[in-house]
Design an enzyme around this catalytic site. Sequence first.
Site, short mmCIF file in Angstrom:
data_model
loop_
_atom_site.label_atom_id
_atom_site.label_comp_id
_atom_site.label_asym_id
_atom_site.label_seq_id
_atom_site.Cartn_x
_atom_site.Cartn_y
_atom_site.Cartn_z
N LYS A 105 13.43 5.95 -0.87
CA LYS A 105 12.36 6.76 -0.29
C LYS A 105 12.75 8.23 -0.20
O LYS A 105 11.92 9.13 -0.36
CB LYS A 105 11.97 6.21 1.08
N ASP A 136 -2.20 -4.32 -8.23
CA ASP A 136 -1.16 -4.99 -7.46
C ASP A 136 -0.49 -6.03 -8.34
O ASP A 136 -1.10 -6.55 -9.29
CB ASP A 136 -1.78 -5.68 -6.23
N THR A 147 2.16 -4.04 9.09
CA THR A 147 1.73 -4.66 7.83
C THR A 147 2.56 -5.93 7.63
O THR A 147 3.48 -6.21 8.39
CB THR A 147 1.96 -3.73 6.63
N TYR A 158 16.98 1.01 1.03
CA TYR A 158 15.54 1.32 1.06
C TYR A 158 15.34 2.81 1.33
O TYR A 158 14.55 3.48 0.65
CB TYR A 158 14.88 0.49 2.15
N ILE A 178 -1.16 -1.16 3.74
CA ILE A 178 -1.55 0.24 3.64
C ILE A 178 -2.42 0.47 2.41
O ILE A 178 -3.41 1.21 2.46
CB ILE A 178 -0.31 1.14 3.60
N ASN A 196 1.74 3.81 -3.92
CA ASN A 196 1.94 3.05 -2.69
C ASN A 196 2.81 1.80 -2.88
O ASN A 196 3.45 1.35 -1.93
CB ASN A 196 0.59 2.64 -2.11
N SER A 239 8.76 7.53 3.24
CA SER A 239 9.02 6.86 4.51
C SER A 239 9.90 7.75 5.37
O SER A 239 10.71 8.53 4.85
CB SER A 239 9.73 5.53 4.27
N ASP A 280 2.41 -4.64 -12.30
CA ASP A 280 3.75 -4.58 -11.71
C ASP A 280 4.32 -3.24 -12.14
O ASP A 280 4.62 -3.04 -13.33
CB ASP A 280 4.61 -5.74 -12.22
N VAL A 281 4.46 -2.31 -11.22
CA VAL A 281 4.88 -0.95 -11.59
C VAL A 281 6.29 -0.89 -12.15
O VAL A 281 6.69 0.12 -12.74
CB VAL A 281 4.74 0.03 -10.41
#
Length: 251
Positions: A159, A37, A190, A155, A18, A90, A142, A63-64
Amino acid sequence: MARLKDKIALVTGSAAGIGLATIERLAAEGAHVYVTDVDGAGAEKAAAALVAKGLHATAMTVDVSRGQDVTALVRAIEQQHGRLDVVVNNAGINVRTDFRNMSDADWVRLREVNLDGMVRIARDTFPLMKASGKASLINLASIMGHRGMRTLAAYGATKGAMSALTRGLAVEYAPFGIRVNALAPGFIETALTERVLRIEAFSKALLEQTPLRRFGSGEDVANAVLFFASDESAYITGAELAIDGGMQAAL
């Protein structure tokens, strides 16, 4: 059209999937995109492909989940442009596991990337978005933040928190001309979903729950990002748009 002409845009996790579709769409509309990224080589490759087309892109390894990476990113953008007009949160990971057997390490990693990383980007880029005067912050949440599915409880929790934070930030950032919205993709084809979508029985069951009877593409999400990034959504903030082929509507 050049709906983002001369805009400065940051997209995290944009070396593939995405994120890659998003930088391609934003750059094609005139934005200078920061391709970031944890896969630095992938980010460089993606940015180079855009530059080869005469578009504007800068790659950085980020790396966030690491505060120092985000700090370095913000400093670089401040020095080069002094503002951010579009920020797309993202970057994300998934750990599919029975919740009862999930390790502390798995939970911490999910939280650090999906939630802490989003918080860090939204907070640390604030001065640059404020400098824009009319910035747009877009969070990739999500539909799993709104529905339950086996092995996706943790997960979904990250979100769901992202959706809640979107609403709170929309109110908090509005006085500074910053709009904050979220997108809630369903099952998008993806690398992150490939392993499960190639299971025929699982894919069939999901498609039966999806009125449009197909899975989404990165381009489907990128088009929605463009809408929220552009002035076409100038009076929209605090909203969340489902990109799921009607899956939530069919529940």
